[in-house]
Scaffold this motif. Structure first.
Motif, PDB file in Angstrom:
ATOM      1  N   ALA A  42       0.827  -1.210   0.000  1.00 25.39           N
ATOM      2  CA  ALA A  42       0.000   0.000   0.000  1.00 25.39           C
ATOM      3  C   ALA A  42       0.860   1.259   0.000  1.00 25.39           C
ATOM      4  N   LYS A  43       1.893   1.282   0.832  1.00 20.92           N
ATOM      5  CA  LYS A  43       2.719   2.479   0.916  1.00 20.92           C
ATOM      6  C   LYS A  43       3.589   2.660  -0.330  1.00 20.92           C
ATOM      7  N   SER A  44       3.945   1.578  -0.988  1.00 18.18           N
ATOM      8  CA  SER A  44       4.613   1.700  -2.288  1.00 18.18           C
ATOM      9  C   SER A  44       3.635   2.262  -3.316  1.00 18.18           C
ATOM     10  N   GLY A  45       2.373   1.827  -3.221  1.00 18.70           N
ATOM     11  CA  GLY A  45       1.343   2.361  -4.103  1.00 18.70           C
ATOM     12  C   GLY A  45       1.114   3.841  -3.911  1.00 18.70           C
ATOM     13  N   VAL A  46       1.236   4.321  -2.674  1.00 19.52           N
ATOM     14  CA  VAL A  46       1.065   5.743  -2.406  1.00 19.52           C
ATOM     15  C   VAL A  46       2.066   6.572  -3.204  1.00 19.52           C
ATOM     16  N   THR A  47       3.318   6.151  -3.248  1.00 21.41           N
ATOM     17  CA  THR A  47       4.314   6.937  -3.981  1.00 21.41           C
ATOM     18  C   THR A  47       3.995   6.960  -5.475  1.00 21.41           C
ATOM     19  N   GLY A  48       3.485   5.866  -6.007  1.00 16.65           N
ATOM     20  CA  GLY A  48       3.081   5.854  -7.410  1.00 16.65           C
ATOM     21  C   GLY A  48       1.881   6.747  -7.658  1.00 16.65           C
ATOM     22  N   LEU A  49       0.929   6.734  -6.733  1.00 19.66           N
ATOM     23  CA  LEU A  49      -0.253   7.580  -6.864  1.00 19.66           C
ATOM     24  C   LEU A  49       0.121   9.052  -6.812  1.00 19.66           C
ATOM     25  N   VAL A  50       1.043   9.402  -5.934  1.00 18.07           N
ATOM     26  CA  VAL A  50       1.516  10.785  -5.849  1.00 18.07           C
ATOM     27  C   VAL A  50       2.057  11.249  -7.200  1.00 18.07           C
ATOM     28  N   LYS A  51       2.872  10.432  -7.833  1.00 20.63           N
ATOM     29  CA  LYS A  51       3.436  10.816  -9.131  1.00 20.63           C
ATOM     30  C   LYS A  51       2.348  10.920 -10.196  1.00 20.63           C
ATOM     31  N   ALA A  52       1.426   9.963 -10.192  1.00 18.57           N
ATOM     32  CA  ALA A  52       0.369   9.968 -11.206  1.00 18.57           C
ATOM     33  C   ALA A  52      -0.513  11.208 -11.082  1.00 18.57           C
ATOM     34  N   LEU A  53      -0.942  11.527  -9.861  1.00 19.33           N
ATOM     35  CA  LEU A  53      -1.784  12.695  -9.679  1.00 19.33           C
ATOM     36  C   LEU A  53      -1.027  13.984  -9.972  1.00 19.33           C
ATOM     37  N   SER A  54       0.233  14.037  -9.550  1.00 15.97           N
ATOM     38  CA  SER A  54       1.039  15.224  -9.820  1.00 15.97           C
ATOM     39  C   SER A  54       1.193  15.464 -11.321  1.00 15.97           C
ATOM     40  N   ASN A  55       1.437  14.395 -12.069  1.00 20.31           N
ATOM     41  CA  ASN A  55       1.599  14.537 -13.514  1.00 20.31           C
ATOM     42  C   ASN A  55       0.366  15.161 -14.158  1.00 20.31           C
ATOM     43  N   GLU A  56      -0.811  14.815 -13.664  1.00 20.33           N
ATOM     44  CA  GLU A  56      -2.045  15.327 -14.244  1.00 20.33           C
ATOM     45  C   GLU A  56      -2.437  16.696 -13.708  1.00 20.33           C
ATOM     46  N   TRP A  57      -2.112  16.984 -12.448  1.00 18.02           N
ATOM     47  CA  TRP A  57      -2.693  18.144 -11.789  1.00 18.02           C
ATOM     48  C   TRP A  57      -1.749  19.310 -11.549  1.00 18.02           C
ATOM     49  N   ALA A  58      -0.438  19.089 -11.598  1.00 16.04           N
ATOM     50  CA  ALA A  58       0.496  20.167 -11.250  1.00 16.04           C
ATOM     51  C   ALA A  58       0.334  21.374 -12.178  1.00 16.04           C
ATOM     52  N   GLY A  59       0.083  21.127 -13.459  1.00 12.62           N
ATOM     53  CA  GLY A  59      -0.086  22.228 -14.408  1.00 12.62           C
ATOM     54  C   GLY A  59      -1.397  22.961 -14.259  1.00 12.62           C
ATOM     55  N   ARG A  60      -2.252  22.469 -13.363  1.00 19.25           N
ATOM     56  CA  ARG A  60      -3.558  23.095 -13.138  1.00 19.25           C
ATOM     57  C   ARG A  60      -3.664  23.661 -11.715  1.00 19.25           C
ATOM     58  N   GLY A  61      -2.519  23.842 -11.067  1.00 19.72           N
ATOM     59  CA  GLY A  61      -2.474  24.547  -9.798  1.00 19.72           C
ATOM     60  C   GLY A  61      -2.560  23.702  -8.548  1.00 19.72           C
ATOM     61  N   VAL A  62      -2.550  22.381  -8.706  1.00 15.51           N
ATOM     62  CA  VAL A  62      -2.668  21.501  -7.546  1.00 15.51           C
ATOM     63  C   VAL A  62      -1.390  20.679  -7.411  1.00 15.51           C
ATOM     64  N   THR A  63      -0.659  20.866  -6.324  1.00 17.85           N
ATOM     65  CA  THR A  63       0.541  20.072  -6.096  1.00 17.85           C
ATOM     66  C   THR A  63       0.188  18.839  -5.270  1.00 17.85           C
ATOM     67  N   VAL A  64       0.896  17.749  -5.532  1.00 15.40           N
ATOM     68  CA  VAL A  64       0.656  16.480  -4.846  1.00 15.40           C
ATOM     69  C   VAL A  64       2.001  15.911  -4.419  1.00 15.40           C
ATOM     70  N   ASN A  65       2.167  15.703  -3.129  1.00 17.94           N
ATOM     71  CA  ASN A  65       3.424  15.196  -2.582  1.00 17.94           C
ATOM     72  C   ASN A  65       3.137  14.223  -1.440  1.00 17.94           C
ATOM     73  N   ALA A  66       4.189  13.598  -0.953  1.00 13.40           N
ATOM     74  CA  ALA A  66       4.060  12.695   0.196  1.00 13.40           C
ATOM     75  C   ALA A  66       5.205  12.942   1.166  1.00 13.40           C
ATOM     76  N   ILE A  67       4.957  12.593   2.411  1.00  8.12           N
ATOM     77  CA  ILE A  67       5.982  12.576   3.449  1.00  8.12           C
ATOM     78  C   ILE A  67       6.166  11.125   3.872  1.00  8.12           C
ATOM     79  N   ALA A  68       7.407  10.679   3.945  1.00 12.74           N
ATOM     80  CA  ALA A  68       7.710   9.317   4.385  1.00 12.74           C
ATOM     81  C   ALA A  68       8.322   9.372   5.777  1.00 12.74           C
TER      82      ALA A  68
END
Length: 253
Positions: free
Chosen positions: A161-187
């Protein structure tokens, strides 16, 4: 006069798993920076909780929601409620862990951990993220883990699950960063909370962990507050798609 880039005055932050431990520290840190807090946990008291007292003592408002993150219907309903509000910051921190060797790790353990630690976080981010995209701004922060980078022992569902979180962060960031929403994680590294109590109580395991941490101590929940405020604030507007370790140097060892 220089504007403080870490100032969150006027912002509304949702923190899941806010009732105790890391989530409480994150919520308190965001409140100290000026944000009003919406706390969500499965057993969060409607009024009078410890986290509500801490947030209100800082002069910020606190709103409580009870949600079982293993219940897809309940998480979907929460997402709809939050999407109707102006949420500036979403901290996906709610989580659970089940310990058993992989050969004995039950379907029930696996399903629960994946539902709480990964699937529910996507469902909530999808709903709240859509409203952020409509406004053109927002900050989403996930709680990952050292096991986003390593496999661990006796926690296959949690590691997956926690490995999946890092992948989800990248996927959402790729789609949303150019539209004003940043997506990151803290480990977080090895933090002294209820989730790690079994490790703390195992004298040999605890000693081996401490021997590898260059900082020479277990982390405290409060050690996560600064990173949370940074990723929630305008100071991190050009930081997105990353997983930031807060681990006392563990991964660098």
């Amino acid at each position: 006069m220089t504007t403080n880039p870490f100032d969150l005055t006027g912002k509304v932050a949702v923190v899941t798993g806010a009732r105790r431990g890391i989530g409480m520290a994150m919520a308190e840190g965001l409140a100290a920076a000026g944000a009003d807090i919406i706390g969500v946990s499965v057993n969060l008291e409607p009024t009078g909780s410890e986290i509500s007292r801490r947030v209100e003592a800082l002069g910020r408002s606190f709103t409580a929601y009870q949600t079982d993150f293993a219940d897809r219907v309940a998480v979907t309903a929460l997402g709809e409620q939050l999407a109707a509000r102006q949420v500036d910051i979403l901290v996906n921190n709610a989580g659970t862990i089940r310990r058993a060797p992989a050969a004995e790790h039950s379907d029930e353990f696996w399903d629960e951990v994946l539902a709480v630690n990964l699937s529910s976080q996507f469902v909530l981010s999808r709903a709240v993220g859509a409203s952020m995209l409509a406004r053109g701004s927002g900050k989403i922060i996930f709680t990952a883990s050292l096991l986003s980078f390593q496999g661990g022992l006796n926690v296959p569902g949690y590691a997956a699950a926690k490995s999946g979180v890092t992948g989800l962060v990248k996927a959402l960031s790729n789609e949303w960063a150019g539209r004003g929403v940043t997506v990151n994680a803290i480990a977080p590294g090895y933090i002294a909370t209820d989730n790690t109590q079994a490790l703390q109580d195992d004298e040999n395991r605890s000693r081996s962990i401490l021997e590898r941490i260059p900082a020479g101590r277990w982390g405290a929940a409060g050690d996560l507050a600064g990173a949370t405020v940074f990723l929630a604030s305008s100071a991190s507007d050009y930081v997105t798609g990353i997983t930031l370790p807060v681990d006392g140097g563990w991964l660098g060892r």
